[in-house]
Design an enzyme around this catalytic site. Sequence first.
Site, mmCIF file in Angstrom:
data_model
loop_
_atom_site.group_PDB
_atom_site.id
_atom_site.type_symbol
_atom_site.label_atom_id
_atom_site.label_comp_id
_atom_site.label_asym_id
_atom_site.label_seq_id
_atom_site.Cartn_x
_atom_site.Cartn_y
_atom_site.Cartn_z
ATOM 1 N N LYS A 32 0.835 -1.206 0.000
ATOM 2 C CA LYS A 32 0.000 0.000 0.000
ATOM 3 C C LYS A 32 0.868 1.255 0.000
ATOM 4 C CE LYS A 32 -3.725 -0.528 2.385
ATOM 5 N NZ LYS A 32 -4.119 -0.971 3.736
ATOM 6 N N ARG A 103 -3.085 2.729 9.025
ATOM 7 C CA ARG A 103 -3.345 1.380 8.478
ATOM 8 C C ARG A 103 -2.076 0.568 8.355
ATOM 9 N NH1 ARG A 103 -8.257 2.419 4.852
ATOM 10 N NH2 ARG A 103 -8.166 4.667 4.670
ATOM 11 N N GLY A 112 -7.493 -8.243 5.826
ATOM 12 C CA GLY A 112 -8.187 -8.385 7.104
ATOM 13 C C GLY A 112 -7.345 -8.969 8.226
ATOM 14 N N MET A 114 -4.572 -7.659 9.665
ATOM 15 C CA MET A 114 -4.009 -6.705 10.625
ATOM 16 C C MET A 114 -4.980 -5.541 10.835
ATOM 17 S SD MET A 114 -0.005 -6.896 9.724
ATOM 18 C CE MET A 114 -0.295 -6.688 8.005
ATOM 19 N N ARG A 376 -5.759 0.113 -7.898
ATOM 20 C CA ARG A 376 -5.190 -1.250 -7.943
ATOM 21 C C ARG A 376 -5.654 -1.898 -9.245
ATOM 22 N NH1 ARG A 376 -8.880 -3.206 -2.884
ATOM 23 N NH2 ARG A 376 -10.786 -2.363 -3.721
ATOM 24 N N HIS A 490 -14.227 -40.490 -9.049
ATOM 25 C CA HIS A 490 -14.753 -40.913 -10.344
ATOM 26 C C HIS A 490 -15.626 -39.816 -10.936
ATOM 27 C CE1 HIS A 490 -17.681 -42.921 -12.968
ATOM 28 N NE2 HIS A 490 -16.607 -43.577 -13.367
ATOM 29 N N GLU A 779 3.257 -44.957 -12.987
ATOM 30 C CA GLU A 779 2.329 -44.558 -11.924
ATOM 31 C C GLU A 779 2.556 -45.358 -10.650
ATOM 32 O OE1 GLU A 779 -1.666 -45.029 -13.495
ATOM 33 O OE2 GLU A 779 -1.062 -46.741 -14.688
ATOM 34 N N SER A 798 4.343 -42.233 -19.978
ATOM 35 C CA SER A 798 3.328 -41.243 -19.614
ATOM 36 C C SER A 798 3.115 -41.353 -18.105
ATOM 37 C CB SER A 798 2.023 -41.509 -20.358
ATOM 38 O OG SER A 798 1.059 -40.569 -19.959
ATOM 39 N N GLY A 800 1.305 -41.277 -14.897
ATOM 40 C CA GLY A 800 -0.053 -41.288 -14.374
ATOM 41 C C GLY A 800 0.012 -40.754 -12.950
ATOM 42 N N ASN A 802 -2.084 -39.473 -11.012
ATOM 43 C CA ASN A 802 -3.149 -39.756 -10.035
ATOM 44 C C ASN A 802 -2.717 -40.934 -9.167
ATOM 45 O OD1 ASN A 802 -4.645 -37.837 -11.396
ATOM 46 N ND2 ASN A 802 -5.765 -39.338 -12.603
ATOM 47 N N CYS A 865 -0.372 -37.706 -17.876
ATOM 48 C CA CYS A 865 -1.800 -37.787 -18.206
ATOM 49 C C CYS A 865 -2.678 -37.851 -16.966
ATOM 50 C CB CYS A 865 -2.065 -38.977 -19.122
ATOM 51 S SG CYS A 865 -1.702 -40.562 -18.367
ATOM 52 N N TYR A 885 5.025 -33.343 -23.468
ATOM 53 C CA TYR A 885 3.629 -32.906 -23.547
ATOM 54 C C TYR A 885 2.913 -33.116 -22.217
ATOM 55 C CZ TYR A 885 2.242 -37.824 -23.844
ATOM 56 O OH TYR A 885 2.034 -39.141 -23.570
HETATM 57 C C1 PEP Z 1 -3.296 -41.855 -13.374
HETATM 58 O O1 PEP Z 1 -3.208 -42.722 -12.536
HETATM 59 O O2 PEP Z 1 -2.743 -40.731 -13.273
HETATM 60 C C2 PEP Z 1 -4.091 -42.058 -14.589
HETATM 61 C C3 PEP Z 1 -4.132 -41.170 -15.546
HETATM 62 O O3 PEP Z 1 -4.855 -43.193 -14.628
HETATM 63 P P1 PEP Z 1 -6.255 -43.355 -13.874
HETATM 64 O O4 PEP Z 1 -6.664 -42.039 -13.345
HETATM 65 O O5 PEP Z 1 -7.208 -43.893 -14.896
HETATM 66 O O6 PEP Z 1 -5.924 -44.364 -12.823
HETATM 67 MG MG MG Z 2 -3.788 -44.729 -13.052
#
Ligand code: PEP
Ligand code: MG
Length: 907
Positions: A32, A103, A112, A114, A376, A490, A779, A798, A800, A802, A865, A885
């Site tokens: 500020k 201030r 918020g 201080m 701002r 899911h 993965e 790739s 994975g 997740n 992915c 990618y």
């Molecule tokens: C992952 O595990 O990142 C993946 C892309 O496969 P899924 O989410 O289908 O297990």
């Molecule tokens: Mg997977």
Amino acid sequence: MKTITEKKQGVYTFGAKTADGNRNMKNLLGGKGANLAEMSRIGIPVPPGFTITTEVCTQYNQEGKKATIARIEEEVRAAIAGIEATMGTTFGDNQNPLLLSVRSGARVSMPGMMDTVLNLGLNDDSLQGIIQMTGNERFAWDSYRRFIQMYSGVVLGLKPETKQDLDPFEEIIDHLKDKRGILHDTQFSVQDLKDLVYDFKDIVRKRSGQEFPTDPWDQLWRAILAVFDSWNGERAVYYRKMNGYPEDWGTAVNVQAMVFGNMGEDSGTGVCFTRDAGSGENKFNGEYLINAQGEDVVAGVRTPQQITLLGSKRWAQLAQVTEEERKEKYPSLEELMPVSYRELFEYQRILENHYQDMQDMEFTIQKGKLWILQTRNGKRTGFAMVKIAMDLLKEGLIDKETALLRIDPPKLDELLHPVFDPEALKEAEVVAQGLPASPGAATGQIVFFADEAAKYKYSILVRVETSPEDVEGMHLAKGIVTARGGMTSHAAVVARGMGKCCVSGAGALKIDYKNRTLYAGGHEYHEGDWISINGSTGNILDGKVATREPELSGEFAEVMELADSFARMEVRTNADNPRDAAVARSFGARGIGLTRTEHMFFEVDRIKAMREMILADTVKGRKQALRELLPMQRSDFEGIFRAMEGLPVTIRLLDPPLHEFVPHQLATQKELAEDLHISLASVKSKVAELEEFNPMLGHRGCRLGNTYPEITEMQTRAILEAALNLKKEGITTRPEIMIPLVGTVEEFTQQKAIIDQTASDVFKRRKDTVEYLVGTMVEVPRAALLADRIAEHAEFFSFGTNDLTQMTFGYSRDDSGKFLPVYLAKGILKEDPFEVLDQEGVGQLVKMGTERGRQTRSHLKVGICGEHGGEPSSVEFCHRIGLDYVSCSPYRVPIARVAAAQAVIRG
Ligand code: PEP
Ligand code: MG
């Protein structure tokens, strides 16, 4: 004018179009303070004041009160004299008093966290001066009682004694309201306000054992030190820890002259924007009120008026106010105060050019004199963000890199999904809150079962959670709500893939499937009742809320093109069917990074053959069922290859645990037994056999292909035959066959051998060939550790992420909803690792796996992915470690494209 080179003890002045500091001094002056200095420096009339530096705050924490005051006292006194000279008022005077605001202002904004004190300098004497100056006794007394309350809380520490207690001042206010039979503060009479001041002082006396301080200098010093103290207040400490801000940053203190927009008909106050924050159009606009204080503009008690004549006329049209009435009751500032308007217009132009971005400004006109209180970068919609960035680029105000950095990638969502009509949203009641799992707006009638989604034209599927069996119904519904599950549940993953609005994990929902009833926010909903959901905020709303189709503007395409000209990484999509593939391609996807083949098996005509395959006891029986599935898979792949003509398509072999495909309800089990001419008991026992303690660590991924090689064989055949069929039509395909959940080299090589053998059979029989690659998902942490050896055989990787996140943290993807919210609230985790890639842990495996893989195969193609492929900070990480990618759901493709470009620019 003083210069920065002069040795200062810690006080930097601003105002009267000069300043000691500038915008680059945020660390010393706080955000500020630096901004106020900058405005002064470029000739904007800001109320004069001074900033006590963050360094003084740090010294104060070490040396204490006395030493601090001694260090800066001389400079503070000089600065106050400077303010008095500029304003023509005197601090503590009983005729023409100067009032101050005090201030906090750290180097980053900590909203918020201080403390602030306004109207400092008021006492019984200066009050009389304010009454004379403003001619408004009510205003003066109202300011006085507010000052005492604020000061007592912040500086004297008079707060409720226990958590259960009311603020002592609020208690008095409530009591008086009851006595008067009124609802709002604005209904207090002058006498009421005088009584409040009297009672407030009495409270101070009783609670603190001292009189409310009347000496303005005493008030000032104590307020300054209280602001410093608030840096170590409970709220600020918590906020700092959460954000990792070091303790020794300290806060600056800004002391500034108060200006008043309520000194009569030649005064006013307002808010304005240099461009339209909704549409991005280059139109100066804003609202103001004559004879009013800042809060009045936003409080909605009086109807604010429009600043420009154009805006005023448009407003009148919407409000159905006649031109005569408008001119008389609601004139624009442009008409009413043309001189101030022209000045304001000029300042907004200067500020926008200076900051090279749309500005959101606050101003006050005190007796015809215009003051700019704040500027701002203005908040804006996704549409405005895109338009303003491209317009500023075309106007030559910013370069291409800056234009791209002005895009906040997640906000691009707003341009891709239907949105709620903002007016309708204002009226809507929020009945529950969940996670913003898949953005967009949807309104429809409640259904509780996926196979009933088609019952209504507009349906919202409400489930405790969804399973692959529900996919078709999810397609048909306008939106999806689940009571359980996180951002990679899911429901969330599938909904994002479909670009379908989804709110997941709304824990407060009570769903009674038996009675088809939903309880939420005190309402009881039955099947067919209307609700609305906002997948961008996670809100669940009562009834129908009107939606609006998104408009894809020309600037949106321009931003995308610009992004591609910078990005090194390509963006692919996760798509399981031709429709999603085509959508993603229209959003600029450069291929498919993941086709989850299992999603195809859930459609009505396939699930039967699939179940037959799973329930078969012999290889022969399994092969028989697979023969039925082959033509269906082949035609699916043809559709996908066609949509992605010429681009690479990565198809993953069957991955989920088989129990997901078999029926768990008695009625469907009976149906299946009849269909397959076997006993219900054998269906039941097979289903029981498939049950696992930890299905995500069980019989899934390449463990399926390795135990049932005929599945791999059938899928390979379907992929390559589809490619050959398209080749005949003259369509180029680039199939990439991907083996999931690999953890050992053998797991990979044995599957690859089956794929290659099948390929050679197919090519021999068809007397034709196509090129294909065989690669692996990484993965399982072990695969990242052994990446160099796996890369001897795998042609691409790739990640994975997740599953890799699940297995690296040991957090179940499906059960993390029970503890992640707590972890986030307690700061154990900063972000949900299923949403934002954990760079230091999981990311290390990704980096190492990539490096090791490329040690063996230097041109190994590597992508990601998991859901992280569409999350900007994760995309930036993928760029940094050299991935080729990222692959994400179709509606995130534009986000990833911009993030990939920003990664290059920031890099
Ligand atoms: C992952 O595990 O990142 C993946 C892309 O496969 P899924 O989410 O289908 O297990
Ligand atoms: Mg997977």
